[in-house]
Design an enzyme around this catalytic site. Sequence first.
Site, PDB file in Angstrom:
ATOM      1  N   LYS A  13       0.843  -1.212   0.000  1.00  0.00           N
ATOM      2  CA  LYS A  13       0.000   0.000   0.000  1.00  0.00           C
ATOM      3  C   LYS A  13       0.873   1.256   0.000  1.00  0.00           C
ATOM      4  O   LYS A  13       0.663   2.171  -0.790  1.00  0.00           O
ATOM      5  CB  LYS A  13      -0.939   0.009   1.234  1.00  0.00           C
ATOM      6  CG  LYS A  13      -1.860  -1.190   1.324  1.00  0.00           C
ATOM      7  CD  LYS A  13      -2.788  -1.111   2.518  1.00  0.00           C
ATOM      8  CE  LYS A  13      -2.074  -1.139   3.860  1.00  0.00           C
ATOM      9  NZ  LYS A  13      -1.369  -2.404   4.159  1.00  0.00           N
ATOM     10  N   ARG A  88      -9.828   0.676   8.305  1.00  0.00           N
ATOM     11  CA  ARG A  88      -9.395  -0.665   8.703  1.00  0.00           C
ATOM     12  C   ARG A  88     -10.558  -1.505   9.178  1.00  0.00           C
ATOM     13  O   ARG A  88     -10.385  -2.677   9.491  1.00  0.00           O
ATOM     14  CB  ARG A  88      -8.421  -0.576   9.885  1.00  0.00           C
ATOM     15  CG  ARG A  88      -7.242   0.272   9.634  1.00  0.00           C
ATOM     16  CD  ARG A  88      -6.066  -0.597   9.336  1.00  0.00           C
ATOM     17  NE  ARG A  88      -4.928   0.245   9.086  1.00  0.00           N
ATOM     18  CZ  ARG A  88      -3.701  -0.189   9.020  1.00  0.00           C
ATOM     19  NH1 ARG A  88      -3.439  -1.457   9.208  1.00  0.00           N
ATOM     20  NH2 ARG A  88      -2.723   0.626   8.754  1.00  0.00           N
ATOM     21  N   ARG A 127      11.804  -5.347   4.783  1.00  0.00           N
ATOM     22  CA  ARG A 127      11.515  -3.930   4.486  1.00  0.00           C
ATOM     23  C   ARG A 127      12.484  -3.003   5.230  1.00  0.00           C
ATOM     24  O   ARG A 127      12.805  -3.209   6.393  1.00  0.00           O
ATOM     25  CB  ARG A 127      10.090  -3.588   4.916  1.00  0.00           C
ATOM     26  CG  ARG A 127       9.837  -2.079   4.844  1.00  0.00           C
ATOM     27  CD  ARG A 127       8.409  -1.695   4.911  1.00  0.00           C
ATOM     28  NE  ARG A 127       7.747  -2.158   6.119  1.00  0.00           N
ATOM     29  CZ  ARG A 127       6.420  -2.044   6.313  1.00  0.00           C
ATOM     30  NH1 ARG A 127       5.674  -1.499   5.376  1.00  0.00           N
ATOM     31  NH2 ARG A 127       5.880  -2.483   7.418  1.00  0.00           N
ATOM     32  N   ARG A 160      11.292  -0.985  10.734  1.00  0.00           N
ATOM     33  CA  ARG A 160      10.194  -0.603  11.632  1.00  0.00           C
ATOM     34  C   ARG A 160      10.103  -1.564  12.813  1.00  0.00           C
ATOM     35  O   ARG A 160      10.276  -2.765  12.648  1.00  0.00           O
ATOM     36  CB  ARG A 160       8.867  -0.620  10.859  1.00  0.00           C
ATOM     37  CG  ARG A 160       8.505   0.753  10.327  1.00  0.00           C
ATOM     38  CD  ARG A 160       7.340   0.754   9.410  1.00  0.00           C
ATOM     39  NE  ARG A 160       6.153   0.066   9.898  1.00  0.00           N
ATOM     40  CZ  ARG A 160       4.997   0.018   9.233  1.00  0.00           C
ATOM     41  NH1 ARG A 160       4.898   0.614   8.060  1.00  0.00           N
ATOM     42  NH2 ARG A 160       3.968  -0.625   9.722  1.00  0.00           N
ATOM     43  N   ARG A 171      -0.650  -8.355  13.415  1.00  0.00           N
ATOM     44  CA  ARG A 171      -1.190  -7.405  12.413  1.00  0.00           C
ATOM     45  C   ARG A 171      -1.992  -8.146  11.351  1.00  0.00           C
ATOM     46  O   ARG A 171      -3.046  -7.681  10.927  1.00  0.00           O
ATOM     47  CB  ARG A 171      -0.039  -6.608  11.781  1.00  0.00           C
ATOM     48  CG  ARG A 171       0.506  -5.538  12.719  1.00  0.00           C
ATOM     49  CD  ARG A 171       1.890  -5.068  12.329  1.00  0.00           C
ATOM     50  NE  ARG A 171       1.968  -4.508  11.005  1.00  0.00           N
ATOM     51  CZ  ARG A 171       3.118  -4.402  10.307  1.00  0.00           C
ATOM     52  NH1 ARG A 171       4.254  -4.838  10.816  1.00  0.00           N
ATOM     53  NH2 ARG A 171       3.107  -3.859   9.125  1.00  0.00           N
TER      54      ARG A 171
HETATM   55  P1  AP5 Z   1       4.832  -1.638   1.807  1.00  0.00           P
HETATM   56  O1  AP5 Z   1       4.479  -0.817   0.627  1.00  0.00           O
HETATM   57  O2  AP5 Z   1       5.634  -0.967   2.880  1.00  0.00           O
HETATM   58  O3  AP5 Z   1       3.554  -2.379   2.397  1.00  0.00           O
HETATM   59  P2  AP5 Z   1       2.258  -1.787   3.135  1.00  0.00           P
HETATM   60  O4  AP5 Z   1       1.084  -2.478   2.541  1.00  0.00           O
HETATM   61  O5  AP5 Z   1       2.285  -0.298   3.130  1.00  0.00           O
HETATM   62  O6  AP5 Z   1       2.515  -2.385   4.555  1.00  0.00           O
HETATM   63  P3  AP5 Z   1       2.447  -1.727   6.000  1.00  0.00           P
HETATM   64  O7  AP5 Z   1       3.206  -2.681   6.892  1.00  0.00           O
HETATM   65  O8  AP5 Z   1       2.924  -0.312   6.017  1.00  0.00           O
HETATM   66  O9  AP5 Z   1       0.936  -1.796   6.281  1.00  0.00           O
HETATM   67  P4  AP5 Z   1       0.270  -1.777   7.645  1.00  0.00           P
HETATM   68  O10 AP5 Z   1      -1.131  -1.573   7.241  1.00  0.00           O
HETATM   69  O11 AP5 Z   1       0.564  -2.953   8.494  1.00  0.00           O
HETATM   70  O12 AP5 Z   1       1.008  -0.574   8.399  1.00  0.00           O
HETATM   71  P5  AP5 Z   1       0.613   0.923   8.683  1.00  0.00           P
HETATM   72  O13 AP5 Z   1       1.840   1.730   8.673  1.00  0.00           O
HETATM   73  O14 AP5 Z   1      -0.525   1.360   7.864  1.00  0.00           O
HETATM   74  O15 AP5 Z   1       5.655  -2.907   1.265  1.00  0.00           O
HETATM   75  C1  AP5 Z   1       6.230  -3.833   2.149  1.00  0.00           C
HETATM   76  C2  AP5 Z   1       7.606  -4.282   1.616  1.00  0.00           C
HETATM   77  O16 AP5 Z   1       7.443  -4.993   0.403  1.00  0.00           O
HETATM   78  C3  AP5 Z   1       8.562  -3.132   1.295  1.00  0.00           C
HETATM   79  O17 AP5 Z   1       9.848  -3.523   1.671  1.00  0.00           O
HETATM   80  C4  AP5 Z   1       8.457  -2.956  -0.216  1.00  0.00           C
HETATM   81  O18 AP5 Z   1       9.689  -2.506  -0.742  1.00  0.00           O
HETATM   82  C5  AP5 Z   1       8.128  -4.375  -0.681  1.00  0.00           C
HETATM   83  N1  AP5 Z   1       7.206  -4.405  -1.813  1.00  0.00           N
HETATM   84  C6  AP5 Z   1       6.062  -3.664  -1.955  1.00  0.00           C
HETATM   85  N2  AP5 Z   1       5.431  -3.968  -3.101  1.00  0.00           N
HETATM   86  C7  AP5 Z   1       6.191  -4.937  -3.696  1.00  0.00           C
HETATM   87  C8  AP5 Z   1       6.059  -5.683  -4.914  1.00  0.00           C
HETATM   88  N3  AP5 Z   1       4.995  -5.491  -5.751  1.00  0.00           N
HETATM   89  N4  AP5 Z   1       6.984  -6.610  -5.203  1.00  0.00           N
HETATM   90  C9  AP5 Z   1       8.045  -6.815  -4.369  1.00  0.00           C
HETATM   91  N5  AP5 Z   1       8.222  -6.148  -3.211  1.00  0.00           N
HETATM   92  C10 AP5 Z   1       7.322  -5.218  -2.871  1.00  0.00           C
HETATM   93  O19 AP5 Z   1       0.055   0.806  10.196  1.00  0.00           O
HETATM   94  C11 AP5 Z   1       0.944   0.530  11.275  1.00  0.00           C
HETATM   95  C12 AP5 Z   1       0.154   0.515  12.580  1.00  0.00           C
HETATM   96  O20 AP5 Z   1      -0.468   1.815  12.790  1.00  0.00           O
HETATM   97  C13 AP5 Z   1      -1.029  -0.472  12.643  1.00  0.00           C
HETATM   98  O21 AP5 Z   1      -0.605  -1.770  13.032  1.00  0.00           O
HETATM   99  C14 AP5 Z   1      -1.931   0.209  13.676  1.00  0.00           C
HETATM  100  O22 AP5 Z   1      -1.460  -0.002  14.984  1.00  0.00           O
HETATM  101  C15 AP5 Z   1      -1.760   1.687  13.358  1.00  0.00           C
HETATM  102  N6  AP5 Z   1      -2.768   2.186  12.380  1.00  0.00           N
HETATM  103  C16 AP5 Z   1      -2.535   2.634  11.130  1.00  0.00           C
HETATM  104  N7  AP5 Z   1      -3.675   3.007  10.533  1.00  0.00           N
HETATM  105  C17 AP5 Z   1      -4.670   2.779  11.440  1.00  0.00           C
HETATM  106  C18 AP5 Z   1      -6.067   2.932  11.408  1.00  0.00           C
HETATM  107  N8  AP5 Z   1      -6.706   3.373  10.319  1.00  0.00           N
HETATM  108  N9  AP5 Z   1      -6.780   2.594  12.511  1.00  0.00           N
HETATM  109  C19 AP5 Z   1      -6.172   2.117  13.609  1.00  0.00           C
HETATM  110  N10 AP5 Z   1      -4.838   1.938  13.709  1.00  0.00           N
HETATM  111  C20 AP5 Z   1      -4.092   2.259  12.621  1.00  0.00           C
END
Ligand code: AP5
Length: 221
Positions: A13, A88, A127, A160, A171
């Site tokens: 994402k 979410r 990552r 991270r 997660r």
């Molecule tokens: P990446 O693009 O970083 O993946 P992502 O889907 O963004 O994963 P996240 O871990 O950031 O999602 P998340 O939802 O768990 O975390 P968030 O920060 O939102 O890609 C991952 C890796 O793969 C990278 O190394 C990239 O280079 C590689 N990659 C990507 N695409 C690729 C491809 N096509 N091919 C090969 N490699 C690839 O949330 C973190 C925390 O915040 C949550 O756990 C929660 O506690 C809180 N939070 C956030 N939003 C909310 C909400 N709305 N409500 C409540 N709590 C929330």
Amino acid sequence: MRMVLLGPPGAGKGTQAIRLAERLKLPHISTGDLLRENVKNNTDLGKEAKGYMEKGLLVPDELVAKMLAMRFRQPDTKKGFILDGYPRNLAQAQTLDDLLNGVKMALDLVAYLDSSEAVIIQRLSGRRVCSGCGANFHVKNMPPKAEGICDNCGANLYQRSDDNEETVMVRLQVYQKEAASLIKYYQDQCRLARFNADLDPGIVLNQIIESAKARNDSLKV
Ligand code: AP5
């Protein structure tokens, strides 16, 4: 264009949101990034959110909603946005609809990035994130030119704290509990498009852009 990116942790994402924001000249709004910024700056919100994030749990809806409403008040969101990490759960989806209805707007596209558990674990364990500009890298899939250094801004890369195996499993469980109802919600609104996020990131990006163009004639790419 008002777009939401849905999908499990590690589906890409953030990676796609950054590229889409650049191509479509729209702000990238990541609730994860906003929360991490609050934690880093030790704000009241950050202090409350930290424990949940470290455990891989969702931060309470009302805290995230307040933070998002504040971000939506900034003028750059008037022309549209790429929203990553929100909603979410169903309650958050309804909050988002209410926020947009309040300014007589609606989502154009909910891009659902579908990925398998094996791919997710491989991606999250490798990552690396830039401490300067937030760009994402992967030690194998998308390595930086110089180890530990961001290609874009030269700042150091870090891992991270919630990318350890135990927290990743939590997660994933949190995501799986809420995903089906969220997907159905947007399917019923005819806003959802599915993408195979296991493909090369450039291919995924082009597919999302084609889908966005099909839903919004005036989109400038
Ligand atoms: P990446 O693009 O970083 O993946 P992502 O889907 O963004 O994963 P996240 O871990 O950031 O999602 P998340 O939802 O768990 O975390 P968030 O920060 O939102 O890609 C991952 C890796 O793969 C990278 O190394 C990239 O280079 C590689 N990659 C990507 N695409 C690729 C491809 N096509 N091919 C090969 N490699 C690839 O949330 C973190 C925390 O915040 C949550 O756990 C929660 O506690 C809180 N939070 C956030 N939003 C909310 C909400 N709305 N409500 C409540 N709590 C929330």
